[in-house]
Write a protein that holds these residues in place. Structure first.
Motif, PDB file in Angstrom:
ATOM      1  N   PRO A   7       0.799  -1.225   0.000  1.00  0.00           N
ATOM      2  CA  PRO A   7       0.000   0.000   0.000  1.00  0.00           C
ATOM      3  C   PRO A   7       0.830   1.273   0.000  1.00  0.00           C
ATOM      4  O   PRO A   7       0.352   2.313  -0.394  1.00  0.00           O
ATOM      5  N   HIS A   8       2.099   1.202   0.420  1.00  0.00           N
ATOM      6  CA  HIS A   8       2.935   2.414   0.480  1.00  0.00           C
ATOM      7  C   HIS A   8       3.770   2.583  -0.777  1.00  0.00           C
ATOM      8  O   HIS A   8       4.568   3.489  -0.870  1.00  0.00           O
ATOM      9  N   HIS A   9       3.577   1.719  -1.769  1.00  0.00           N
ATOM     10  CA  HIS A   9       4.395   1.791  -2.985  1.00  0.00           C
ATOM     11  C   HIS A   9       3.513   1.682  -4.213  1.00  0.00           C
ATOM     12  O   HIS A   9       3.865   1.049  -5.193  1.00  0.00           O
ATOM     13  N   LEU A  10       2.355   2.324  -4.168  1.00  0.00           N
ATOM     14  CA  LEU A  10       1.428   2.186  -5.271  1.00  0.00           C
ATOM     15  C   LEU A  10       1.621   3.242  -6.349  1.00  0.00           C
ATOM     16  O   LEU A  10       1.096   3.107  -7.436  1.00  0.00           O
ATOM     17  N   GLY A  11       2.370   4.287  -6.044  1.00  0.00           N
ATOM     18  CA  GLY A  11       2.591   5.313  -7.044  1.00  0.00           C
ATOM     19  C   GLY A  11       1.376   6.199  -7.205  1.00  0.00           C
ATOM     20  O   GLY A  11       0.467   6.219  -6.379  1.00  0.00           O
ATOM     21  N   PRO A  12       1.315   6.983  -8.300  1.00  0.00           N
ATOM     22  CA  PRO A  12       0.205   7.909  -8.519  1.00  0.00           C
ATOM     23  C   PRO A  12      -1.082   7.153  -8.804  1.00  0.00           C
ATOM     24  O   PRO A  12      -1.061   6.012  -9.237  1.00  0.00           O
ATOM     25  N   PRO A  13      -2.219   7.797  -8.540  1.00  0.00           N
ATOM     26  CA  PRO A  13      -3.500   7.143  -8.777  1.00  0.00           C
ATOM     27  C   PRO A  13      -3.629   6.715 -10.227  1.00  0.00           C
ATOM     28  O   PRO A  13      -3.302   7.478 -11.137  1.00  0.00           O
ATOM     29  N   PRO A  14      -4.083   5.484 -10.491  1.00  0.00           N
ATOM     30  CA  PRO A  14      -4.225   5.009 -11.860  1.00  0.00           C
ATOM     31  C   PRO A  14      -5.384   5.704 -12.557  1.00  0.00           C
ATOM     32  O   PRO A  14      -6.328   6.165 -11.934  1.00  0.00           O
ATOM     33  N   THR A  15      -5.283   5.767 -13.875  1.00  0.00           N
ATOM     34  CA  THR A  15      -6.318   6.382 -14.693  1.00  0.00           C
ATOM     35  C   THR A  15      -6.740   5.407 -15.760  1.00  0.00           C
ATOM     36  O   THR A  15      -5.899   4.794 -16.417  1.00  0.00           O
ATOM     37  N   ASP A  16      -8.057   5.253 -15.983  1.00  0.00           N
ATOM     38  CA  ASP A  16      -8.507   4.305 -17.006  1.00  0.00           C
ATOM     39  C   ASP A  16      -8.554   4.992 -18.351  1.00  0.00           C
ATOM     40  O   ASP A  16      -8.227   6.156 -18.503  1.00  0.00           O
ATOM     41  N   ALA A  17      -8.984   4.266 -19.369  1.00  0.00           N
ATOM     42  CA  ALA A  17      -8.983   4.778 -20.730  1.00  0.00           C
ATOM     43  C   ALA A  17      -9.909   5.983 -20.863  1.00  0.00           C
ATOM     44  O   ALA A  17      -9.733   6.821 -21.735  1.00  0.00           O
ATOM     45  N   CYS A  18     -10.923   6.090 -20.008  1.00  0.00           N
ATOM     46  CA  CYS A  18     -11.878   7.188 -20.082  1.00  0.00           C
ATOM     47  C   CYS A  18     -11.449   8.369 -19.223  1.00  0.00           C
ATOM     48  O   CYS A  18     -12.168   9.358 -19.117  1.00  0.00           O
ATOM     49  N   GLY A  19     -10.311   8.244 -18.539  1.00  0.00           N
ATOM     50  CA  GLY A  19      -9.820   9.333 -17.717  1.00  0.00           C
ATOM     51  C   GLY A  19     -10.288   9.313 -16.286  1.00  0.00           C
ATOM     52  O   GLY A  19     -10.034  10.250 -15.545  1.00  0.00           O
ATOM     53  N   MET A  20     -10.993   8.267 -15.862  1.00  0.00           N
ATOM     54  CA  MET A  20     -11.491   8.205 -14.481  1.00  0.00           C
ATOM     55  C   MET A  20     -10.356   7.829 -13.543  1.00  0.00           C
ATOM     56  O   MET A  20      -9.699   6.819 -13.732  1.00  0.00           O
ATOM     57  N   LYS A  21     -10.135   8.623 -12.523  1.00  0.00           N
ATOM     58  CA  LYS A  21      -9.080   8.350 -11.568  1.00  0.00           C
ATOM     59  C   LYS A  21      -9.623   7.662 -10.326  1.00  0.00           C
ATOM     60  O   LYS A  21     -10.694   8.019  -9.842  1.00  0.00           O
ATOM     61  N   ILE A  22      -8.869   6.698  -9.835  1.00  0.00           N
ATOM     62  CA  ILE A  22      -9.212   6.080  -8.561  1.00  0.00           C
ATOM     63  C   ILE A  22      -8.329   6.748  -7.522  1.00  0.00           C
ATOM     64  O   ILE A  22      -7.263   6.263  -7.154  1.00  0.00           O
ATOM     65  N   ASP A  23      -8.766   7.941  -7.079  1.00  0.00           N
ATOM     66  CA  ASP A  23      -7.915   8.800  -6.257  1.00  0.00           C
ATOM     67  C   ASP A  23      -7.562   8.200  -4.908  1.00  0.00           C
ATOM     68  O   ASP A  23      -6.521   8.504  -4.342  1.00  0.00           O
ATOM     69  N   ASN A  24      -8.446   7.369  -4.365  1.00  0.00           N
ATOM     70  CA  ASN A  24      -8.223   6.882  -3.006  1.00  0.00           C
ATOM     71  C   ASN A  24      -7.744   5.444  -2.976  1.00  0.00           C
ATOM     72  O   ASN A  24      -7.957   4.741  -1.989  1.00  0.00           O
ATOM     73  N   LEU A  25      -7.090   4.987  -4.043  1.00  0.00           N
ATOM     74  CA  LEU A  25      -6.634   3.607  -4.097  1.00  0.00           C
ATOM     75  C   LEU A  25      -5.644   3.304  -2.976  1.00  0.00           C
ATOM     76  O   LEU A  25      -5.687   2.229  -2.366  1.00  0.00           O
ATOM     77  N   SER A  26      -4.751   4.245  -2.702  1.00  0.00           N
ATOM     78  CA  SER A  26      -3.767   4.023  -1.651  1.00  0.00           C
ATOM     79  C   SER A  26      -4.441   3.834  -0.296  1.00  0.00           C
ATOM     80  O   SER A  26      -4.083   2.940   0.470  1.00  0.00           O
ATOM     81  N   GLU A  27      -5.455   4.655  -0.033  1.00  0.00           N
ATOM     82  CA  GLU A  27      -6.183   4.527   1.237  1.00  0.00           C
ATOM     83  C   GLU A  27      -6.939   3.209   1.292  1.00  0.00           C
ATOM     84  O   GLU A  27      -7.015   2.561   2.349  1.00  0.00           O
ATOM     85  N   MET A  28      -7.518   2.816   0.169  1.00  0.00           N
ATOM     86  CA  MET A  28      -8.244   1.542   0.119  1.00  0.00           C
ATOM     87  C   MET A  28      -7.302   0.381   0.421  1.00  0.00           C
ATOM     88  O   MET A  28      -7.648  -0.550   1.149  1.00  0.00           O
ATOM     89  N   ALA A  29      -6.098   0.448  -0.158  1.00  0.00           N
ATOM     90  CA  ALA A  29      -5.145  -0.632   0.064  1.00  0.00           C
ATOM     91  C   ALA A  29      -4.739  -0.712   1.532  1.00  0.00           C
ATOM     92  O   ALA A  29      -4.647  -1.794   2.112  1.00  0.00           O
ATOM     93  N   GLU A  30      -4.504   0.445   2.127  1.00  0.00           N
ATOM     94  CA  GLU A  30      -4.145   0.466   3.545  1.00  0.00           C
ATOM     95  C   GLU A  30      -5.289  -0.101   4.395  1.00  0.00           C
ATOM     96  O   GLU A  30      -5.079  -0.869   5.325  1.00  0.00           O
ATOM     97  N   GLY A  31      -6.510   0.321   4.047  1.00  0.00           N
ATOM     98  CA  GLY A  31      -7.665  -0.169   4.779  1.00  0.00           C
ATOM     99  C   GLY A  31      -7.888  -1.661   4.596  1.00  0.00           C
ATOM    100  O   GLY A  31      -8.330  -2.359   5.515  1.00  0.00           O
ATOM    101  N   ALA A  32      -7.562  -2.158   3.409  1.00  0.00           N
ATOM    102  CA  ALA A  32      -7.743  -3.584   3.138  1.00  0.00           C
ATOM    103  C   ALA A  32      -6.862  -4.444   4.029  1.00  0.00           C
ATOM    104  O   ALA A  32      -7.226  -5.570   4.370  1.00  0.00           O
ATOM    105  N   TYR A  33      -5.696  -3.896   4.404  1.00  0.00           N
ATOM    106  CA  TYR A  33      -4.783  -4.664   5.252  1.00  0.00           C
ATOM    107  C   TYR A  33      -4.979  -4.365   6.746  1.00  0.00           C
ATOM    108  O   TYR A  33      -4.249  -4.871   7.578  1.00  0.00           O
TER     109      TYR A  33
END
Length: 370
Positions: A54-80
């Motif tokens: 969770p601490h090495h995920l880099g910048p938020p990923p963007t899909d082909a339509c430009g949608m960003k998953i801004d809170n992916l890092s927080e989700m990963a931390e919460g998942a663990y």
């Protein structure tokens, strides 16, 4: 000379082992399998933490339509996290992402999915949390990623285990049609948890079980591998319970599932079905006033007796057909003998054939049926 069993039946009665409590055995097998999966899941999660912590995920990923998953890092931390409240929040966020149509490939790569599933399997989730998690799982089982499919199917299987309220929540989540579709999946890893969920639904009320029994019956009518999948999913025991105690509309569906499995099963598979207690309800249905049911019951008992005869010739059980004695003890012999007087010629011939092959000892007795 009478065809009825002699007093030796009493001595033989103790020669075979009565099946242990079917429901208890079923849960015990499930608990062992869940523990094995937990252990394997921990190993996989450790690898994923190393590959994409969770601490090495880099910048938020963007899909082909430009949608960003801004809170992916927080989700990963919460998942663990081991905090149920934090984890529940992750599930809610995950559900919102899916509802918004966001791609979840990056979420899968981050190792969030198996962690969420592992948490569900580890903790006894309350009903509100189950209802929150199910829409997420419902969408996950539509993905083509086999690993995600396996994890999601096992999670649904665990959530459907227990009370009728849990079963109803699973049904209302709309997962059953897709689970039925997954029964044709080429991977046994997907097929078994999908079947197990349907097997859990079988333990519900009559409305919940009737249609599912029909689905399982179709699977049991397949090849030996499909029958084995039904066995591996621990569905046989609840089917036998339904065959013994359910209303007839449900009992009939369970009957077709068991009879299909016996008809197409190997000797070992038939022996397993017998060990789960299918002989007694089959013998009971010999007295049901429907020739079609009587005929299928005799076909099933004939197959069972053939397995017993094969074991007898192999020297198993001291050279005796143990299943012939088991059928006698369930009053099956008497019922088959009574069917010799049936008005239906097919039923009469089937009954005579079984008696001649497995119970008549000499020519004098055989002449009684000519």
């Amino acid at each position: 000379m009478s065809l009825r069993p002699t007093t030796r039946a009493e001595a033989r009665r103790k020669s075979y082992k009565v099946a242990v409590d079917a429901e208890e055995a079923r849960w015990r097998r499930e608990d062992v399998l869940v523990e094995i999966r937990k252990s394997k899941r921990e190993e996989n999660l450790t690898k994923k933490r190393c590959e994409a912590g969770p601490h090495h995920l880099g910048p938020p990923p963007t899909d082909a339509c430009g949608m960003k998953i801004d809170n992916l890092s927080e989700m990963a931390e919460g998942a663990y996290s081991e905090d149920p409240a934090v984890h529940s929040s992750v599930i809610t966020q995950f559900r919102r992402l899916l509802s918004d149509g966001a791609p979840i490939e990056e979420v899968i790569k981050a190792g969030i999915v198996p962690r969420v599933v592992e948490f569900i399997l580890r903790h006894e989730a309350p009903l509100p949390q189950i209802k929150t998690a199910l829409p997420v799982l419902q969408q996950l089982i539509h993905l083509n990623d086999e690993e995600v499919l396996v994890d999601a199917c096992w999670a649904i299987s665990e959530l459907s285990r227990g009370s009728k309220d849990r079963i109803q929540a699973v049904i209302e989540a709309g997962v059953c049609p897709k689970l039925v579709e997954l029964l044709s999946h080429p991977s046994q890893k997907v097929l078994v948890p999908a079947l197990r969920t349907l097997g859990n639904i079988v333990t519900g009320n009559d409305v919940q079980t009737q249609e599912v029994c029909g689905v399982i019956s179709n699977i049991a009518a397949g090849n030996s591998n499909q029958i084995q999948a039904v066995i591996d999913a621990n569905i046989v025991s609840p089917l036998v319970q339904l065959l013994q105690h359910a209303e007839f509309s449900v009992k009939k569906e369970a009957f077709w599932a068991i009879s299909n499995a016996i008809h197409g099963g190997s000797n070992c598979q038939i022996q397993f079905l017998v060990s789960q207690g299918c002989v007694e309800p089959l013998c009971d249905l010999l007295a049901y006033p429907a020739p079609s049911i009587n005929a299928v019951c005799m076909e099933c008992l004939d197959k069972i007796l053939e397995v017993g005869e094969a074991n007898k010739h192999l020297g198993v059980n001291a050279g005796r057909n143990l299943y012939a004695q088991m059928i006698c003890d369930c009053d099956g012999f008497n019922k088959i003998e009574s069917l010799v007087a049936h008005d239906n010629v097919v039923i009469y011939k089937m009954a005579v054939n079984i008696l001649k092959r497995f119970w008549v000892d000499d020519e004098e007795d055989m002449q009684d049926f000519d």
